[in-house]
Design a protein around this motif. Sequence first.
Motif, PDB file in Angstrom:
ATOM      1  N   ARG A 292       0.765  -1.189  -0.097  1.00  0.00           N
ATOM      2  CA  ARG A 292       0.049   0.098   0.031  1.00  0.00           C
ATOM      3  C   ARG A 292       0.976   1.165  -0.069  1.00  0.00           C
ATOM      4  NH1 ARG A 292      -1.977   4.018   3.147  1.00  0.00           N
ATOM      5  NH2 ARG A 292      -0.544   3.451   4.812  1.00  0.00           N
ATOM      6  N   ASN A 329      -4.458   4.519  -2.630  1.00  0.00           N
ATOM      7  CA  ASN A 329      -3.863   3.909  -1.643  1.00  0.00           C
ATOM      8  C   ASN A 329      -3.580   4.737  -0.433  1.00  0.00           C
ATOM      9  OD1 ASN A 329      -4.097   1.258  -2.478  1.00  0.00           O
ATOM     10  ND2 ASN A 329      -2.260   1.426  -3.259  1.00  0.00           N
ATOM     11  N   ARG A 330      -3.774   6.151  -0.576  1.00  0.00           N
ATOM     12  CA  ARG A 330      -3.764   7.204   0.580  1.00  0.00           C
ATOM     13  C   ARG A 330      -5.181   7.685   0.775  1.00  0.00           C
ATOM     14  NH1 ARG A 330       0.755   5.288   0.328  1.00  0.00           N
ATOM     15  NH2 ARG A 330       2.515   6.213   1.167  1.00  0.00           N
ATOM     16  N   GLU A 332      -8.566   8.843   2.374  1.00  0.00           N
ATOM     17  CA  GLU A 332      -8.857   8.906   3.577  1.00  0.00           C
ATOM     18  C   GLU A 332     -10.146   8.566   3.976  1.00  0.00           C
ATOM     19  OE1 GLU A 332      -7.760  11.249   1.870  1.00  0.00           O
ATOM     20  OE2 GLU A 332      -6.168  12.695   2.956  1.00  0.00           O
ATOM     21  N   PHE A 335      -8.726   4.574   4.122  1.00  0.00           N
ATOM     22  CA  PHE A 335      -7.650   3.975   5.002  1.00  0.00           C
ATOM     23  C   PHE A 335      -7.615   4.802   6.368  1.00  0.00           C
ATOM     24  CE2 PHE A 335      -6.587   2.660   0.694  1.00  0.00           C
ATOM     25  CZ  PHE A 335      -6.376   1.395   1.146  1.00  0.00           C
ATOM     26  N   PRO A 338      -3.884   7.399   6.805  1.00  0.00           N
ATOM     27  CA  PRO A 338      -3.278   6.765   5.477  1.00  0.00           C
ATOM     28  C   PRO A 338      -1.672   7.215   5.209  1.00  0.00           C
ATOM     29  CG  PRO A 338      -4.775   8.344   4.808  1.00  0.00           C
ATOM     30  CD  PRO A 338      -4.873   8.438   6.336  1.00  0.00           C
ATOM     31  N   ASN A 348      -6.868  -3.399   5.213  1.00  0.00           N
ATOM     32  CA  ASN A 348      -5.898  -2.933   4.263  1.00  0.00           C
ATOM     33  C   ASN A 348      -6.144  -3.369   2.833  1.00  0.00           C
ATOM     34  OD1 ASN A 348      -3.775  -1.635   2.835  1.00  0.00           O
ATOM     35  ND2 ASN A 348      -1.976  -2.676   4.246  1.00  0.00           N
ATOM     36  N   HIS A 350      -5.489  -2.822  -0.192  1.00  0.00           N
ATOM     37  CA  HIS A 350      -4.929  -1.670  -1.086  1.00  0.00           C
ATOM     38  C   HIS A 350      -5.155  -2.271  -2.370  1.00  0.00           C
ATOM     39  CE1 HIS A 350      -1.725  -4.946  -1.918  1.00  0.00           C
ATOM     40  NE2 HIS A 350      -1.783  -5.231  -0.564  1.00  0.00           N
TER      41      HIS A 350
END
Length: 420
Positions: A292, A329-330, A332, A335, A338, A348, A350
Motif C-alpha cells: 500500500r 492507496n492514501r 482517507e 484507510f 493513511p 488494508n 490496497h
Amino acid sequence: MRMAEPASTPPPTLDTIDLYDPQRYVDSSQHGAWRLLRDQAPIWAQQTPDGSTFWSVTRYDDVTAVLLDDENYGSEHGTILAVTGGDPAGGRTINLMDRPRHTRVRQPTIPLMSMHAARRHAPRVRDRIRRIVRDRLAAGGVTDWTELTLALPMVAAGDVIGIPESAWSDVSRWAMAGVAPDDPAYATGSASATLHRAHLELFTVLNEVIRDRHRRPQDDVVSELLHLDVGGRRLDQQEVLLNCYSFVMGAVTTTPQVAAHLVLALAERPEAWHTVRARPDLVPRAVEEALRWASPTNHLLRRTLAPVRLGEVDLGPGELVAAWIGAANRDERIFTDPYRFDPARTINPHLAFGVGVHRCIGAPPAQSVLRILLAEMIGQLDGFEVAGPVVHLRSNFINGITQLPIDCRPVPARQAGVLV
C-alpha cells in the motif's frame, strides 16, 4: 517518489498540479496534489506535452470502478501515460488485451503464478534470498539496497517464467531501462537509444529461451505460451515473445520497488522495525502495508469504449482515463491514518496489484518473496539506517528508488536465525 505527508510540503493549487512530468516524481511528492484532487477535483483533465488529454481519477472508489469495468474501459490502446498515442503491442500481450482474448491467455498461466505454486517454490526462493542477504550484509557497513532488491523479481519468478539464472541480473536491469529509459541509473544514451538497447537485450534472451522451449518444453510460462490455444490457433512467434516480455516487465516493475520502499520506511521509523522484530507474526501484514505504502505502479491507463459517466463528468468513446493507484492507496475515506506506515494495519484493501480482470497475475510470488525477505532481515539484522542520499526513479508510472545506501548492523553470529 518521495513519501512525504502532504502537510510537510507547501500545499499545491489546482493550476500548479502536473501528474505527467516524470521529474516531479524524482524531486518531490505527488501526495499533496493527489489529496487536493481527491477533495476538489476527483475527475480532472490534463494535457500531455504532445497535446493528448487524459482524465485522472484519484479517489479509491473511482479508481476501483474504472479498473473493474472492463466493458466500458479497455486496455488495448495502452496502459501507461508514456504511450497515450497507442501502444504498438496493443491487443497482442496479456496486459494489453481485453476479454475474451485476455482470458484465453491469462487463465492457463494462473496455476503457474498461484499462491499454491509460490508455496511450492518457497524453499528454493528462501535459500536464494538467504544467500543474497548474507553475502551483502554479513560484514555490516553500508550497502546499496537497490542492488539487492533488483535481484528479487527473478528470484521470485525467474524459474516460473523460464528465464535462466545466468540471465537474471541482465534481464532485471534491462527491464528497468525499458520502463525508465531517461533515468540516469539506467540510461545508455538518449531515451530512444536506451529503449532500443533494452528491447534488443531482452528480446535476445527471450528468443533464446523460446527456441529452447520449442525443443524441450518445461513447466513454465514460456512453454505454456508456446502451446496456448487462443481462439482456435496458437500464438505466433512475435506474440509469444511480446507476452514473455510482458511477464518479465510485470515482475521487475513491482517487487524490487516495494522492497526498497519497505526498507526505507523501516529505516526511517525504527519503532516500526522494532515492532516487526518483536512480533514476526506481523510479517504478512507489514508486507501488505509496504505494498500500500509504495504503490509501485503509480497509475494504470484505460481508454473508454463507450459513453460513460465518471463522477459528474460525461465522457465519450476514446477518452483516456488514468486511474492513480498511489492516490487511491492514501484515500482517507478508506484507510485510517493513511500517511502513517503501520506494519500492524489490519484493514488494508490496497490496490497495489490492481483489481479486476487485469489484477497482477504475479501477485502471489511477489508477496511470497517479500515476506521471505523481511523474515530474513529480522533474523539477520539488528538494525539499519539510511547512510546517504536516496535517489528516486524518474518515472510517472513506476514508483521506484535507484539509490538507497543503508548502514546495516548484523545480528551477532551466535544469535542470527531466520524467523520463517
